[in-house]
Scaffold this motif. Structure first.
Motif, PDB file in Angstrom:
ATOM      1  N   GLN A 231      78.301   2.632   4.809  1.00  0.00           N
ATOM      2  CA  GLN A 231      79.683   3.116   4.671  1.00  0.00           C
ATOM      3  C   GLN A 231      79.686   4.624   4.442  1.00  0.00           C
ATOM      4  OE1 GLN A 231      81.127   0.757   1.432  1.00  0.00           O
ATOM      5  NE2 GLN A 231      81.355  -1.067   2.696  1.00  0.00           N
ATOM      6  N   ASP A 232      78.941   5.360   5.224  1.00  0.00           N
ATOM      7  CA  ASP A 232      78.839   6.820   5.140  1.00  0.00           C
ATOM      8  C   ASP A 232      78.382   7.315   3.769  1.00  0.00           C
ATOM      9  OD1 ASP A 232      79.565   7.260   7.763  1.00  0.00           O
ATOM     10  OD2 ASP A 232      81.708   7.153   7.286  1.00  0.00           O
ATOM     11  N   GLN A 233      77.490   6.579   3.134  1.00  0.00           N
ATOM     12  CA  GLN A 233      76.923   7.026   1.866  1.00  0.00           C
ATOM     13  C   GLN A 233      75.437   7.320   2.075  1.00  0.00           C
ATOM     14  OE1 GLN A 233      77.512   3.844   2.526  1.00  0.00           O
ATOM     15  NE2 GLN A 233      76.047   2.528   1.526  1.00  0.00           N
ATOM     16  N   ALA A 234      74.824   7.849   1.073  1.00  0.00           N
ATOM     17  CA  ALA A 234      73.399   8.178   1.149  1.00  0.00           C
ATOM     18  C   ALA A 234      72.641   7.347   0.121  1.00  0.00           C
ATOM     19  CB  ALA A 234      73.184   9.661   0.885  1.00  0.00           C
ATOM     20  N   MET A 235      71.375   7.111   0.427  1.00  0.00           N
ATOM     21  CA  MET A 235      70.503   6.391  -0.502  1.00  0.00           C
ATOM     22  C   MET A 235      69.130   7.035  -0.428  1.00  0.00           C
ATOM     23  SD  MET A 235      69.557   2.384  -0.740  1.00  0.00           S
ATOM     24  CE  MET A 235      67.918   2.197  -0.082  1.00  0.00           C
ATOM     25  N   ARG A 236      68.513   7.223  -1.561  1.00  0.00           N
ATOM     26  CA  ARG A 236      67.182   7.810  -1.606  1.00  0.00           C
ATOM     27  C   ARG A 236      66.258   6.819  -2.305  1.00  0.00           C
ATOM     28  NH1 ARG A 236      66.229  13.969  -2.734  1.00  0.00           N
ATOM     29  NH2 ARG A 236      67.819  13.858  -1.131  1.00  0.00           N
ATOM     30  N   VAL A 237      65.157   6.470  -1.668  1.00  0.00           N
ATOM     31  CA  VAL A 237      64.176   5.546  -2.232  1.00  0.00           C
ATOM     32  C   VAL A 237      62.986   6.380  -2.685  1.00  0.00           C
ATOM     33  CG1 VAL A 237      62.678   3.579  -1.775  1.00  0.00           C
ATOM     34  CG2 VAL A 237      64.925   3.695  -0.707  1.00  0.00           C
ATOM     35  N   VAL A 238      62.640   6.232  -3.944  1.00  0.00           N
ATOM     36  CA  VAL A 238      61.537   7.004  -4.520  1.00  0.00           C
ATOM     37  C   VAL A 238      60.544   6.039  -5.150  1.00  0.00           C
ATOM     38  CG1 VAL A 238      60.946   8.767  -6.219  1.00  0.00           C
ATOM     39  CG2 VAL A 238      63.117   8.895  -5.006  1.00  0.00           C
ATOM     40  N   SER A 239      59.270   6.325  -5.020  1.00  0.00           N
ATOM     41  CA  SER A 239      58.249   5.509  -5.673  1.00  0.00           C
ATOM     42  C   SER A 239      57.133   6.410  -6.180  1.00  0.00           C
ATOM     43  CB  SER A 239      57.692   4.473  -4.699  1.00  0.00           C
ATOM     44  OG  SER A 239      57.020   5.118  -3.638  1.00  0.00           O
ATOM     45  N   ARG A 240      56.461   5.926  -7.202  1.00  0.00           N
ATOM     46  CA  ARG A 240      55.311   6.651  -7.754  1.00  0.00           C
ATOM     47  C   ARG A 240      54.133   5.695  -7.793  1.00  0.00           C
ATOM     48  NH1 ARG A 240      57.329   9.516 -13.156  1.00  0.00           N
ATOM     49  NH2 ARG A 240      56.042  11.256 -12.520  1.00  0.00           N
ATOM     50  N   CYS A 241      52.993   6.169  -7.383  1.00  0.00           N
ATOM     51  CA  CYS A 241      51.809   5.325  -7.340  1.00  0.00           C
ATOM     52  C   CYS A 241      50.596   6.125  -7.810  1.00  0.00           C
ATOM     53  CB  CYS A 241      51.544   4.837  -5.919  1.00  0.00           C
ATOM     54  SG  CYS A 241      52.885   3.909  -5.206  1.00  0.00           S
TER      55      CYS A 241
ATOM     56  N   THR B  68      41.865   7.316   0.724  1.00  0.00           N
ATOM     57  CA  THR B  68      41.838   5.977   1.320  1.00  0.00           C
ATOM     58  C   THR B  68      43.209   5.295   1.334  1.00  0.00           C
ATOM     59  OG1 THR B  68      41.241   5.010  -0.805  1.00  0.00           O
ATOM     60  CG2 THR B  68      39.451   5.587   0.685  1.00  0.00           C
ATOM     61  N   ASP B  69      44.065   5.593   0.380  1.00  0.00           N
ATOM     62  CA  ASP B  69      45.347   4.902   0.252  1.00  0.00           C
ATOM     63  C   ASP B  69      46.458   5.714   0.909  1.00  0.00           C
ATOM     64  OD1 ASP B  69      43.800   3.250  -1.326  1.00  0.00           O
ATOM     65  OD2 ASP B  69      44.491   4.141  -3.192  1.00  0.00           O
ATOM     66  N   THR B  70      47.391   5.006   1.540  1.00  0.00           N
ATOM     67  CA  THR B  70      48.506   5.681   2.193  1.00  0.00           C
ATOM     68  C   THR B  70      49.681   4.719   2.334  1.00  0.00           C
ATOM     69  OG1 THR B  70      49.118   7.072   4.063  1.00  0.00           O
ATOM     70  CG2 THR B  70      47.766   5.150   4.548  1.00  0.00           C
ATOM     71  N   PHE B  71      50.745   5.183   2.953  1.00  0.00           N
ATOM     72  CA  PHE B  71      51.928   4.356   3.140  1.00  0.00           C
ATOM     73  C   PHE B  71      52.577   4.696   4.473  1.00  0.00           C
ATOM     74  CE2 PHE B  71      53.671   8.251   1.587  1.00  0.00           C
ATOM     75  CZ  PHE B  71      54.935   8.348   2.134  1.00  0.00           C
ATOM     76  N   ALA B  72      53.481   3.815   4.899  1.00  0.00           N
ATOM     77  CA  ALA B  72      54.282   4.030   6.100  1.00  0.00           C
ATOM     78  C   ALA B  72      55.719   3.676   5.747  1.00  0.00           C
ATOM     79  CB  ALA B  72      53.781   3.163   7.242  1.00  0.00           C
ATOM     80  N   SER B  73      56.652   4.504   6.170  1.00  0.00           N
ATOM     81  CA  SER B  73      58.059   4.280   5.865  1.00  0.00           C
ATOM     82  C   SER B  73      58.872   4.330   7.148  1.00  0.00           C
ATOM     83  CB  SER B  73      58.554   5.351   4.896  1.00  0.00           C
ATOM     84  OG  SER B  73      59.917   5.187   4.626  1.00  0.00           O
ATOM     85  N   VAL B  74      59.788   3.354   7.304  1.00  0.00           N
ATOM     86  CA  VAL B  74      60.623   3.258   8.500  1.00  0.00           C
ATOM     87  C   VAL B  74      62.054   2.989   8.064  1.00  0.00           C
ATOM     88  CG1 VAL B  74      61.057   1.950  10.606  1.00  0.00           C
ATOM     89  CG2 VAL B  74      58.731   2.337   9.867  1.00  0.00           C
TER      90      VAL B  74
ATOM     91  N   ILE C 153      59.115   0.048   3.517  1.00  0.00           N
ATOM     92  CA  ILE C 153      57.966   0.846   3.070  1.00  0.00           C
ATOM     93  C   ILE C 153      56.773  -0.097   2.975  1.00  0.00           C
ATOM     94  CG2 ILE C 153      57.036   2.367   1.299  1.00  0.00           C
ATOM     95  CD1 ILE C 153      59.927   2.852   0.400  1.00  0.00           C
ATOM     96  N   VAL C 154      55.670   0.292   3.593  1.00  0.00           N
ATOM     97  CA  VAL C 154      54.437  -0.511   3.569  1.00  0.00           C
ATOM     98  C   VAL C 154      53.342   0.369   2.956  1.00  0.00           C
ATOM     99  CG1 VAL C 154      52.774  -1.839   4.894  1.00  0.00           C
ATOM    100  CG2 VAL C 154      55.161  -1.741   5.638  1.00  0.00           C
ATOM    101  N   TYR C 155      52.759  -0.117   1.868  1.00  0.00           N
ATOM    102  CA  TYR C 155      51.661   0.597   1.205  1.00  0.00           C
ATOM    103  C   TYR C 155      50.351  -0.081   1.578  1.00  0.00           C
ATOM    104  CZ  TYR C 155      55.362   2.440  -1.772  1.00  0.00           C
ATOM    105  OH  TYR C 155      56.497   3.050  -2.232  1.00  0.00           O
ATOM    106  N   GLY C 156      49.342   0.720   1.858  1.00  0.00           N
ATOM    107  CA  GLY C 156      47.992   0.225   2.065  1.00  0.00           C
ATOM    108  C   GLY C 156      47.091   0.815   1.000  1.00  0.00           C
ATOM    109  N   VAL C 157      46.656  -0.030   0.063  1.00  0.00           N
ATOM    110  CA  VAL C 157      45.846   0.424  -1.064  1.00  0.00           C
ATOM    111  C   VAL C 157      44.459  -0.192  -0.928  1.00  0.00           C
ATOM    112  CG1 VAL C 157      45.666   0.532  -3.576  1.00  0.00           C
ATOM    113  CG2 VAL C 157      47.920   0.538  -2.491  1.00  0.00           C
ATOM    114  N   TYR C 158      43.441   0.649  -0.841  1.00  0.00           N
ATOM    115  CA  TYR C 158      42.070   0.168  -0.655  1.00  0.00           C
ATOM    116  C   TYR C 158      41.566  -0.495  -1.921  1.00  0.00           C
ATOM    117  CZ  TYR C 158      37.183   0.100   0.715  1.00  0.00           C
ATOM    118  OH  TYR C 158      35.917  -0.313   1.030  1.00  0.00           O
ATOM    119  N   TRP C 159      41.021  -1.690  -1.750  1.00  0.00           N
ATOM    120  CA  TRP C 159      40.498  -2.493  -2.862  1.00  0.00           C
ATOM    121  C   TRP C 159      38.986  -2.354  -2.883  1.00  0.00           C
ATOM    122  CZ3 TRP C 159      42.821  -4.895  -6.733  1.00  0.00           C
ATOM    123  CH2 TRP C 159      42.123  -5.864  -7.425  1.00  0.00           C
ATOM    124  N   GLU C 160      38.472  -1.546  -3.799  1.00  0.00           N
ATOM    125  CA  GLU C 160      37.028  -1.250  -3.837  1.00  0.00           C
ATOM    126  C   GLU C 160      36.236  -2.432  -4.323  1.00  0.00           C
ATOM    127  OE1 GLU C 160      36.785   2.144  -6.357  1.00  0.00           O
ATOM    128  OE2 GLU C 160      37.634   3.438  -4.858  1.00  0.00           O
TER     129      GLU C 160
END
Length: 182
Positions: free
Chosen positions: A141-151, A157-163, A175-182
């Motif tokens: 409805q013509d509004q804005a939204m901001r998604v924030v995360s902290r990791c 080795t770790d990264t993310f993808a946002s669409v 948002i898809v996070y890929g976290v390497y499991w040592e």
């Protein structure tokens, strides 16, 4: 004299406990035993649970499996954000292209899309990566939204993808996070 009484009481407790164990092993999960006062006492013992559905004691029947450490500190194939973005974008477009915003359907669609994207990313075979997927759907409805995360992670080795996706009545963010499991 008090020590003798105490020792005698302890012996009585040990006998009663062994009697309970023996009767429960002999008669199954529902058994009846005599308690310390001499009256009969029945009890139910459940041996099935979600961690051990067979009901067998795993310490007796299963050999302990020992694993050797692999010492792999770096992945063989790194998590590719561009491939994951393509997978997430395709899933959002396939499922939300003609959809109208409705609170009930969008709530269920977030669960469905989360599982769909996570399973498709798992098919890319990123070994030893934990895949975390978050999908947000809202009314446009013509509004804005901001998604924030902290990791807390390893930037090598770790990264993310946002669409993001948008049609006439709704917007979606995956948002898809890929976290390497040592």
């Amino acid at each position: 004299m008090a020590a003798a009484k105490e020792g005698g009481m302890r012996g009585t407790l040990d006998v009663a406990a062994s009697e309970m164990r023996r009767s429960s092993l002999l008669f199954g999960p529902r058994a009846s035993t005599k308690n310390l006062t001499g009256s009969r006492q029945s009890f139910t013992r459940s041996t099935l649970n979600m961690y051990n559905p067979t009901g067998k004691d795993p310490s007796i029947h299963a050999p302990k499996i020992l694993y050797e450490p692999t010492y792999k500190m770096k992945p063989e194939v790194k998590f590719s954000a561009s491939k994951v973005e393509a997978v997430a974008r395709q899933a959002l477009e396939e499922n939300l292209k003609e959809m109208q915003y409705s609170k009930e359907t969008c709530r269920q669609m977030t669960f469905t899309l989360t599982e769909l994207i996570r399973n498709r990313v798992k098919e890319l075979k990123y070994e030893r990566y934990k895949i975390i997927c978050i999908v947000n759907i809202g009314s446009y409805q013509d509004q804005a939204m901001r998604v924030v995360s902290r990791c807390l992670w390893d930037p090598e080795t770790d990264t993310f993808a946002s669409v993001s996706f948008q049609n006439k009545s709704l917007f979606a963010n995956a948002i898809v996070y890929g976290v390497y499991w040592e």
